[in-house]
Design a protein around this motif. Structure first.
Motif, mmCIF file in Angstrom:
data_model
loop_
_atom_site.group_PDB
_atom_site.id
_atom_site.type_symbol
_atom_site.label_atom_id
_atom_site.label_comp_id
_atom_site.label_asym_id
_atom_site.label_seq_id
_atom_site.Cartn_x
_atom_site.Cartn_y
_atom_site.Cartn_z
ATOM 1 N N SER A 44 -32.465 -3.345 22.633
ATOM 2 C CA SER A 44 -31.316 -2.197 22.484
ATOM 3 C C SER A 44 -30.641 -2.591 21.236
ATOM 4 C CB SER A 44 -30.485 -2.122 23.764
ATOM 5 O OG SER A 44 -29.522 -3.221 23.820
ATOM 6 N N VAL A 45 -30.328 -3.858 20.942
ATOM 7 C CA VAL A 45 -29.650 -4.060 19.722
ATOM 8 C C VAL A 45 -30.317 -3.560 18.481
ATOM 9 C CG1 VAL A 45 -28.612 -6.055 18.326
ATOM 10 C CG2 VAL A 45 -28.556 -6.384 20.705
ATOM 11 N N GLY A 46 -31.411 -3.855 18.131
ATOM 12 C CA GLY A 46 -32.048 -3.350 17.113
ATOM 13 C C GLY A 46 -32.136 -1.875 17.074
ATOM 14 N N TYR A 48 -30.393 0.475 18.717
ATOM 15 C CA TYR A 48 -29.425 1.188 18.613
ATOM 16 C C TYR A 48 -28.732 0.877 17.061
ATOM 17 C CZ TYR A 48 -29.780 2.493 23.409
ATOM 18 O OH TYR A 48 -30.207 3.536 24.453
ATOM 19 N N ALA A 49 -28.774 -0.050 16.620
ATOM 20 C CA ALA A 49 -28.290 -0.424 15.403
ATOM 21 C C ALA A 49 -29.200 0.579 14.373
ATOM 22 C CB ALA A 49 -28.533 -1.704 14.899
ATOM 23 N N ARG A 52 -27.645 3.856 14.521
ATOM 24 C CA ARG A 52 -25.943 3.740 14.269
ATOM 25 C C ARG A 52 -25.284 4.196 15.363
ATOM 26 N NH1 ARG A 52 -29.370 1.794 10.874
ATOM 27 N NH2 ARG A 52 -29.548 2.350 8.802
ATOM 28 N N TRP A 54 -23.400 2.419 17.473
ATOM 29 C CA TRP A 54 -22.677 1.136 17.535
ATOM 30 C C TRP A 54 -22.007 0.903 18.707
ATOM 31 C CZ3 TRP A 54 -24.454 -1.113 13.622
ATOM 32 C CH2 TRP A 54 -24.754 -0.353 12.457
ATOM 33 N N VAL A 57 -24.617 -0.823 20.774
ATOM 34 C CA VAL A 57 -24.982 -1.994 20.328
ATOM 35 C C VAL A 57 -23.852 -3.048 20.954
ATOM 36 C CG1 VAL A 57 -24.961 -3.676 18.218
ATOM 37 C CG2 VAL A 57 -25.958 -1.402 18.171
ATOM 38 N N GLU A 58 -22.596 -2.686 20.842
ATOM 39 C CA GLU A 58 -21.608 -3.719 21.455
ATOM 40 C C GLU A 58 -22.042 -3.914 22.703
ATOM 41 O OE1 GLU A 58 -17.662 -2.797 20.498
ATOM 42 O OE2 GLU A 58 -18.000 -2.042 18.510
ATOM 43 N N VAL A 91 -20.413 -5.784 15.208
ATOM 44 C CA VAL A 91 -20.594 -4.262 14.419
ATOM 45 C C VAL A 91 -19.893 -4.164 12.922
ATOM 46 C CG1 VAL A 91 -20.235 -1.886 15.150
ATOM 47 C CG2 VAL A 91 -21.121 -3.371 16.641
ATOM 48 N N TRP A 94 -22.158 -5.462 10.602
ATOM 49 C CA TRP A 94 -23.324 -4.847 10.337
ATOM 50 C C TRP A 94 -23.043 -3.454 9.504
ATOM 51 C CZ3 TRP A 94 -26.283 -5.668 15.379
ATOM 52 C CH2 TRP A 94 -26.496 -7.103 15.647
#
Length: 193
Positions: A44-46, A48-49, A52, A54, A57-58, A91, A94
């Protein structure tokens, strides 16, 4: 040539997990749901990054996360030493670069997960492509390597406590991260994929 049945063929060509440095049968005591959630959180980190998104990501991170990007210091949040950051600080770092690209795509594959009680670790491959049309060279820059993650079980599910990017090599325009950061500083950002 006689072909072996599927299971026999697999057994004939497969080394024991321990000999390969992979999780062995003792690591499968935990539920499939735990393993799936860990893989989803890491992916999910990649994902949702790249979108965008955020806040999502958090949501993948614990309240403090060690970020280690020493293998590639020009990446967003790349520092000379690992840092313990809040999800918001990650975030924010990034956002100084990723929105400057026209598109990014982080493919995170082949996760190997180990669970030890309330803690887990995972290693996965990453192929992260970044696209930015520009006048200074190739429009693509790709980071190829592997991630190491450590996670902790929380009441809200598994959360990342350590994220380490290990660069094996890169392809394309190595100046693209700088150009993307300059676009962000100039207010020229893309909001999504």
């Amino acid at each position: 040539m006689k072909l072996l049945p599927g299971a026999a063929m697999l057994a004939a060509f497969t080394l024991p997990a321990a000999a390969q440095g992979l999780p062995g049968p003792e690591s499968y005591e935990h539920s499939a749901a735990d393993r799936l959630q860990i893989v989803d959180v890491i992916s999910s980190v990649g994902f949702y990054a790249d979108q965008r998104r955020w806040e999502l990501v958090e949501a993948a991170f614990a309240e403090r996360v060690v970020i280690d990007y020493r293998s590639h210091r020009s990446a967003a949040a790349g520092q000379s030493e690992p840092q313990a950051l809040t999800p918001g600080e990650i975030v924010t770092a990034w956002k100084t670069q990723l929105p400057g690209y026209h598109h990014t795509q982080h493919l995170i594959t082949n996760p190997l997960v180990r669970i030890d009680g309330e803690r887990a670790s995972a290693t996965s491959q990453v192929y992260a492509t970044h696209y930015l049309s520009n006048e200074e060279g190739d429009d693509h820059w790709t980071f190829i390597g592997f991630y190491e993650h450590e996670l902790r079980r929380t009441p809200e599910g598994w959360k990342i406590t350590l994220m380490r990017a290990n660069k094996l090599f890169e392809l394309g325009n190595p100046d693209l991260p700088r150009l993307a950061s300059e676009r962000v500083e100039a207010g020229q950002t893309a909001t999504g994929p």
